[in-house]
Design a protein around this motif. Structure first.
Motif, PDB file in Angstrom:
ATOM      1  N   PHE A  52      76.580 -27.690  70.702  1.00 49.68           N
ATOM      2  CA  PHE A  52      77.041 -28.381  69.491  1.00 49.68           C
ATOM      3  C   PHE A  52      76.272 -27.942  68.244  1.00 49.68           C
ATOM      4  CE2 PHE A  52      79.522 -32.559  70.392  1.00 49.68           C
ATOM      5  CZ  PHE A  52      80.425 -31.865  71.194  1.00 49.68           C
ATOM      6  N   ASP A  53      77.018 -27.731  67.167  1.00 49.92           N
ATOM      7  CA  ASP A  53      76.533 -27.475  65.812  1.00 49.92           C
ATOM      8  C   ASP A  53      75.881 -26.116  65.617  1.00 49.92           C
ATOM      9  OD1 ASP A  53      76.504 -28.300  63.158  1.00 49.92           O
ATOM     10  OD2 ASP A  53      74.436 -28.992  63.287  1.00 49.92           O
ATOM     11  N   THR A  54      76.183 -25.161  66.477  1.00 52.59           N
ATOM     12  CA  THR A  54      75.649 -23.813  66.307  1.00 52.59           C
ATOM     13  C   THR A  54      76.732 -22.902  65.721  1.00 52.59           C
ATOM     14  OG1 THR A  54      76.126 -23.474  68.659  1.00 52.59           O
ATOM     15  CG2 THR A  54      73.846 -23.941  68.061  1.00 52.59           C
ATOM     16  N   GLY A  55      77.093 -23.166  64.461  1.00 49.92           N
ATOM     17  CA  GLY A  55      78.090 -22.335  63.788  1.00 49.92           C
ATOM     18  C   GLY A  55      77.646 -20.888  63.736  1.00 49.92           C
ATOM     19  N   TYR A 104      72.074 -28.904  68.293  1.00 50.24           N
ATOM     20  CA  TYR A 104      71.177 -28.271  67.320  1.00 50.24           C
ATOM     21  C   TYR A 104      71.330 -28.976  65.984  1.00 50.24           C
ATOM     22  CZ  TYR A 104      70.218 -24.605  63.760  1.00 50.24           C
ATOM     23  OH  TYR A 104      69.789 -23.887  62.669  1.00 50.24           O
ATOM     24  N   TYR A 105      70.213 -29.207  65.294  1.00 51.53           N
ATOM     25  CA  TYR A 105      70.269 -29.961  64.056  1.00 51.53           C
ATOM     26  C   TYR A 105      68.970 -29.866  63.267  1.00 51.53           C
ATOM     27  CZ  TYR A 105      69.616 -33.118  68.161  1.00 51.53           C
ATOM     28  OH  TYR A 105      69.327 -33.649  69.398  1.00 51.53           O
ATOM     29  N   PHE A 106      69.071 -30.267  62.007  1.00 54.70           N
ATOM     30  CA  PHE A 106      67.875 -30.526  61.214  1.00 54.70           C
ATOM     31  C   PHE A 106      67.031 -31.528  61.999  1.00 54.70           C
ATOM     32  CE2 PHE A 106      66.405 -33.397  57.589  1.00 54.70           C
ATOM     33  CZ  PHE A 106      65.213 -32.715  57.411  1.00 54.70           C
ATOM     34  N   ALA A 107      65.730 -31.303  62.075  1.00 53.34           N
ATOM     35  CA  ALA A 107      64.904 -32.072  63.000  1.00 53.34           C
ATOM     36  C   ALA A 107      64.884 -33.569  62.714  1.00 53.34           C
ATOM     37  CB  ALA A 107      63.483 -31.515  63.025  1.00 53.34           C
ATOM     38  N   TRP A 141      63.321 -33.114  71.740  1.00 54.05           N
ATOM     39  CA  TRP A 141      63.728 -32.114  70.754  1.00 54.05           C
ATOM     40  C   TRP A 141      62.547 -31.186  70.534  1.00 54.05           C
ATOM     41  CZ3 TRP A 141      61.114 -31.349  66.164  1.00 54.05           C
ATOM     42  CH2 TRP A 141      60.320 -32.393  65.695  1.00 54.05           C
ATOM     43  N   PHE A 142      62.837 -29.980  70.103  1.00 52.97           N
ATOM     44  CA  PHE A 142      61.776 -29.023  69.771  1.00 52.97           C
ATOM     45  C   PHE A 142      62.324 -28.064  68.734  1.00 52.97           C
ATOM     46  CE2 PHE A 142      63.822 -28.215  73.815  1.00 52.97           C
ATOM     47  CZ  PHE A 142      64.384 -26.956  73.659  1.00 52.97           C
ATOM     48  N   THR A 143      61.426 -27.583  67.884  1.00 53.44           N
ATOM     49  CA  THR A 143      61.816 -26.710  66.780  1.00 53.44           C
ATOM     50  C   THR A 143      62.002 -25.280  67.268  1.00 53.44           C
ATOM     51  OG1 THR A 143      60.644 -28.085  65.200  1.00 53.44           O
ATOM     52  CG2 THR A 143      61.102 -25.826  64.530  1.00 53.44           C
ATOM     53  N   ILE A 144      63.078 -24.660  66.802  1.00 52.94           N
ATOM     54  CA  ILE A 144      63.312 -23.262  67.159  1.00 52.94           C
ATOM     55  C   ILE A 144      63.158 -22.320  65.960  1.00 52.94           C
ATOM     56  CG2 ILE A 144      64.684 -23.654  69.221  1.00 52.94           C
ATOM     57  CD1 ILE A 144      67.182 -23.570  67.560  1.00 52.94           C
ATOM     58  N   ALA A 270      59.414 -26.313  42.800  1.00 57.21           N
ATOM     59  CA  ALA A 270      59.099 -26.681  44.187  1.00 57.21           C
ATOM     60  C   ALA A 270      60.334 -26.449  45.047  1.00 57.21           C
ATOM     61  CB  ALA A 270      58.675 -28.144  44.295  1.00 57.21           C
ATOM     62  N   SER A 271      60.092 -26.319  46.338  1.00 56.64           N
ATOM     63  CA  SER A 271      61.178 -26.297  47.306  1.00 56.64           C
ATOM     64  C   SER A 271      60.665 -26.951  48.584  1.00 56.64           C
ATOM     65  CB  SER A 271      61.662 -24.865  47.573  1.00 56.64           C
ATOM     66  OG  SER A 271      62.814 -24.888  48.394  1.00 56.64           O
ATOM     67  N   ALA A 272      61.504 -26.942  49.627  1.00 58.57           N
ATOM     68  CA  ALA A 272      61.122 -27.579  50.889  1.00 58.57           C
ATOM     69  C   ALA A 272      61.473 -26.662  52.050  1.00 58.57           C
ATOM     70  CB  ALA A 272      61.846 -28.917  51.050  1.00 58.57           C
ATOM     71  N   ALA A 273      60.596 -26.629  53.045  1.00 57.83           N
ATOM     72  CA  ALA A 273      60.843 -25.888  54.284  1.00 57.83           C
ATOM     73  C   ALA A 273      61.040 -26.890  55.410  1.00 57.83           C
ATOM     74  CB  ALA A 273      59.672 -24.961  54.600  1.00 57.83           C
ATOM     75  N   ALA A 274      62.132 -26.738  56.132  1.00 52.41           N
ATOM     76  CA  ALA A 274      62.492 -27.734  57.142  1.00 52.41           C
ATOM     77  C   ALA A 274      62.543 -27.132  58.539  1.00 52.41           C
ATOM     78  CB  ALA A 274      63.855 -28.333  56.810  1.00 52.41           C
ATOM     79  N   PRO A 275      61.949 -27.825  59.508  1.00 49.91           N
ATOM     80  CA  PRO A 275      62.107 -27.391  60.895  1.00 49.91           C
ATOM     81  C   PRO A 275      63.487 -27.770  61.425  1.00 49.91           C
ATOM     82  CG  PRO A 275      60.741 -29.364  60.797  1.00 49.91           C
ATOM     83  CD  PRO A 275      61.043 -28.982  59.386  1.00 49.91           C
ATOM     84  N   TYR A 276      64.089 -26.868  62.143  1.00 44.99           N
ATOM     85  CA  TYR A 276      65.357 -27.133  62.811  1.00 44.99           C
ATOM     86  C   TYR A 276      65.136 -27.155  64.317  1.00 44.99           C
ATOM     87  CZ  TYR A 276      68.529 -27.378  58.923  1.00 44.99           C
ATOM     88  OH  TYR A 276      69.202 -27.815  57.816  1.00 44.99           O
ATOM     89  N   GLY A 277      65.669 -28.178  64.952  1.00 41.90           N
ATOM     90  CA  GLY A 277      65.413 -28.393  66.361  1.00 41.90           C
ATOM     91  C   GLY A 277      66.665 -28.356  67.202  1.00 41.90           C
ATOM     92  N   ILE A 278      66.452 -28.452  68.503  1.00 41.08           N
ATOM     93  CA  ILE A 278      67.552 -28.459  69.462  1.00 41.08           C
ATOM     94  C   ILE A 278      67.158 -29.352  70.622  1.00 41.08           C
ATOM     95  CG2 ILE A 278      66.865 -26.498  70.921  1.00 41.08           C
ATOM     96  CD1 ILE A 278      69.836 -25.490  70.540  1.00 41.08           C
ATOM     97  N   SER A 279      68.153 -29.876  71.319  1.00 40.38           N
ATOM     98  CA  SER A 279      67.905 -30.796  72.427  1.00 40.38           C
ATOM     99  C   SER A 279      68.854 -30.518  73.582  1.00 40.38           C
ATOM    100  CB  SER A 279      68.125 -32.257  71.993  1.00 40.38           C
ATOM    101  OG  SER A 279      67.309 -32.628  70.921  1.00 40.38           O
ATOM    102  N   LEU A 280      68.425 -30.903  74.767  1.00 41.97           N
ATOM    103  CA  LEU A 280      69.312 -30.995  75.918  1.00 41.97           C
ATOM    104  C   LEU A 280      69.990 -32.360  75.852  1.00 41.97           C
ATOM    105  CD1 LEU A 280      70.103 -29.528  78.633  1.00 41.97           C
ATOM    106  CD2 LEU A 280      68.398 -31.021  79.720  1.00 41.97           C
ATOM    107  N   VAL A 281      71.308 -32.379  75.951  1.00 46.18           N
ATOM    108  CA  VAL A 281      72.047 -33.635  75.850  1.00 46.18           C
ATOM    109  C   VAL A 281      71.937 -34.415  77.160  1.00 46.18           C
ATOM    110  CG1 VAL A 281      74.345 -34.659  75.530  1.00 46.18           C
ATOM    111  CG2 VAL A 281      73.614 -32.732  74.110  1.00 46.18           C
TER     112      VAL A 281
END
Length: 359
Positions: A52-55, A104-107, A141-144, A270-281
């Motif tokens: 899911f959500d891996t365009g 997969y999603y924004f953490a 969840w964990f960041t990739i 300024a800007s922002a850096a975001a971790p993106y994570g993924i999970s086993l459903v």
């Protein structure tokens, strides 16, 4: 002392990535990790992984799909592109009969998924190497990879490239700006925090970011607000200024042929850096295939594929390709996002955004 996500990912750029030579079939090559072939045999019996959500145009997922399919030919791959918040909603609606194997999603949305009880604990390959801020302690969840907010500008449509959030409010940019809705897409939330940081806000005080977006709309500078990434429209020349992630701009510039017609600007305030994570459903239909997929993207091979798409990998020791590292300039104005605090602000952002941009 914990390493900040930004300092951590920046350190990855020091060593050049060797040639990957990736995607040999698992049966014909050494294992990427102990137990890979056994897990593949179990996954092959399931025959499918639903991601899911891996365009495919996002974060180099298309290359990940191709490499995964070549290495594991008996496991088919299917995916969608819902947006982070919408993914959590979809998982919750299907909680009694899950359709997805991974999400997969924004953490910050990953934190939401944990709270809603829709994901399962799983610690993939290299999980223990991740900094604490990049993972749930039980592996829910964990960041990739992490991503940084930038202005991606089509120079054929924009005469003077904006260098700051302040610039973007100028009348020069009427009906020029496109961004993703903070209520449905993780990047929209990160953008709101980035705008807040640039206007005196903090993780605890996101109102300056909401106020800024309100001003951008009142100035008449917003062309449209979307729910999913408009990469194809940008490449086609339909978007003058896209508030996006730097990797999208770099991909358009260096991979998809736009070259000097594209400018990628990290706004100077300024800007922002975001971790993106993924999970086993939790209770997903193909658990072994899901684990095989998650392990793959956390191996040196999978992380290297992210790097080739101008995305900074999360696993220590996986270096960025030399040509990519040169194209990711130092940006001390970028602030790492605390996803726990970001998750706690989602309801406020949703309500505040609707109020701020209302006509």
């Amino acid at each position: 002392m914990k390493t900040s996500p930004l300092a951590y990912v920046a350190a990855l750029a020091i060593v050049a990535l060797p040639a990957l030579g990736f995607a040999q079939t698992v049966k014909d090559s050494p294992e990427l990790y102990a137990g890979e072939k056994t897990l593949y045999e179990a996954a092959a019996k399931e025959g499918l992984v639903v991601s899911f959500d891996t365009g495919p145009t996002w974060a180099n997922w298309a290359a990940q799909f191709a490499a995964f399919k070549k290495r594991y030919p008996e496991v088919e791959m299917t995916y969608n592109d819902l947006g982070s918040a919408a993914t959590v909603v979809a998982l919750e609606k299907a909680k009694n009969r899950p359709q997805a194997d991974t999400a997969y999603y924004f953490a910050a949305s990953a934190v939401d998924a944990v709270n809603k009880g829709v994901v399962a604990p799983f610690k993939p390959v290299n999980f223990e190497k991740l900094p604490d801020v990049f993972r749930h302690p039980d592996g829910q969840w964990f960041t990739i990879h992490s991503l940084t907010i930038a202005f991606v500008v089509n120079k054929k449509l924009v005469k003077d490239v904006p260098q700051s959030w302040a610039d973007l409010l100028k009348s020069d940019y009427k009906n020029s700006v496109v961004y993703l809705d903070p209520r449905s897409a993780g990047i929209g939330q990160v953008m709101t925090f980035a705008a807040a940081f640039a206007n005196g806000g903090t993780m605890e005080n996101v109102q300056p970011g909401l106020d800024y977006l309100g001003k951008l709309h009142k100035a008449g500078n917003v062309l449209r607000v979307l729910g999913t990434t408009p990469y194809a429209q940008f490449v086609k020349g339909e978007i003058p200024i896209w508030i996006a992630y730097e990797n999208d701009g770099l991909k358009a510039k260096y991979t998809d042929g736009l070259g000097d017609d594209v400018a990628v600007v990290i706004p100077k305030e300024a800007s922002a850096a975001a971790p993106y994570g993924i999970s086993l459903v939790k209770n997903g239909p193909n658990p072994n295939a899901g684990k095989l997929w998650l392990n793959f993207i956390m191996t040196e091979m999978g992380q290297g594929i992210f790097a080739q798409g101008f995305v900074r990998p999360s696993v220590p020791g996986v270096a960025l390709p030399a040509n990519v590292a040169d194209r990711l300039p130092a940006a001390p104005q970028v602030k790492p996002l605390d996803v726990i605090k970001a998750a706690a602000k989602k309801t406020e952002i949703d309500a505040g955004y609707a109020k701020a941009v209302a006509n």
